[in-house]
Design a protein around this motif. Structure first.
Motif, short mmCIF file in Angstrom:
data_model
loop_
_atom_site.label_atom_id
_atom_site.label_comp_id
_atom_site.label_asym_id
_atom_site.label_seq_id
_atom_site.Cartn_x
_atom_site.Cartn_y
_atom_site.Cartn_z
N ASN A 66 -0.55 -3.86 -4.03
CA ASN A 66 -0.48 -4.53 -2.83
C ASN A 66 -0.93 -4.80 -1.50
O ASN A 66 -1.20 -4.15 -1.54
N SER B 43 0.00 -4.22 1.51
CA SER B 43 0.12 -3.25 1.94
C SER B 43 -0.33 -1.47 2.09
O SER B 43 -1.68 -1.38 2.39
N SER C 284 -5.02 -10.32 4.81
CA SER C 284 -4.37 -11.49 3.91
C SER C 284 -5.33 -12.31 4.23
O SER C 284 -5.19 -12.74 2.79
N ARG D 285 3.63 -12.21 -8.61
CA ARG D 285 4.62 -10.94 -7.95
C ARG D 285 5.85 -10.23 -8.24
O ARG D 285 6.21 -10.91 -9.67
N SER D 286 6.47 -9.55 -7.63
CA SER D 286 7.53 -8.91 -8.16
C SER D 286 8.19 -7.81 -7.21
O SER D 286 7.97 -7.84 -6.24
N GLY D 287 9.55 -8.93 -7.01
CA GLY D 287 10.34 -8.80 -5.96
C GLY D 287 9.48 -9.24 -4.28
O GLY D 287 8.80 -10.22 -4.70
N THR D 288 9.58 -8.20 -3.54
CA THR D 288 9.23 -8.67 -2.46
C THR D 288 8.19 -8.49 -2.29
O THR D 288 7.07 -9.41 -0.91
N THR D 289 6.83 -7.14 -2.92
CA THR D 289 5.68 -7.34 -3.00
C THR D 289 5.01 -8.33 -4.08
O THR D 289 5.10 -8.37 -5.02
N LEU D 290 2.83 -8.28 -3.00
CA LEU D 290 2.48 -9.38 -4.84
C LEU D 290 1.74 -8.08 -5.15
O LEU D 290 0.41 -7.64 -3.52
#
Lengths: 94, 94
Positions: free
Chosen positions: B26, B28, B42, B58-63
């Motif tokens: 992801n 981060s 980014s 995407r999975s929740g708030t994370t890409l």
DNA sequence: TTAATAGTTAGTCATTTGCCTAATTAGGTA
DNA sequence: TACCTAATTAGGCAAATGACTAACTATTAA
């Protein structure tokens, strides 16, 4: 590798290399093939030279440019290696 | 190919691809590996995405980013073809 | 030595790149 | 709702890129 990839990032420089792949050419012959001024082509040739992708030989007033294929091969090989691509070596995974 | 080569011209973007080669990550996780801010990473991810070299899920708030190896392979293959390099096909000259 | 030709270098300018900080969007949760 | 975290988009700025015209260097020939 960095220099080589930067050099390859411009289409005209790739085209110059491709035409030198066939045979060496002087600056005027190269410039004639593109719709830009000679100084612009000269600049691109300098970038290719800095990347060691071409060499030049003077003969009288003309400079003839040659491609240094081995440099190109090494850079692309390094890139392939970096991503483990093109290992035809039948899947010798660990 | 143009987009891919432009994308490959920056060392950080090559490094990002190399780390995705091992496993998806992801934003981060990727940003943590480099000494620049998240927005900068980014931006690089956007350029890689424009070149179709990575995809995101995407999975929740994370890409989570995945490498698209086939795109890389095709571009490098095209480049090799452009210069007639890497034809192990034992010298089948015309 | 004067002129002509091949090619480069110098200088200018508009656009793109790469980085930053600040602000915003998207999704999850109390 | 309000808030927190993940990540992006917006805006600004310095530096690099890519193009042009004008001027210069190098070599040959009259």
């Amino acid at each position: 590798m960095q220099e080589v990839l930067k050099a390859l990032a411009h289409p005209m420089r790739r085209d110059i290399l491709a035409m030198l792949r066939t045979a060496p050419r002087n600056a005027s012959e190269i410039a004639d093939k593109f719709d830009v001024t000679k100084p612009t082509v000269s600049g691109h040739l300098n970038i290719l030279k800095d990347a060691d992708l071409i060499s030049q030989v003077r003969s009288g007033t003309t400079l003839t440019y040659h491609i240094r294929l081995s440099v190109l091969e090494e850079a692309l090989g390094g890139l392939m290696g970096m991503f483990d691509i093109g290992n035809d070596k039948d899947l010798k995974e660990k």
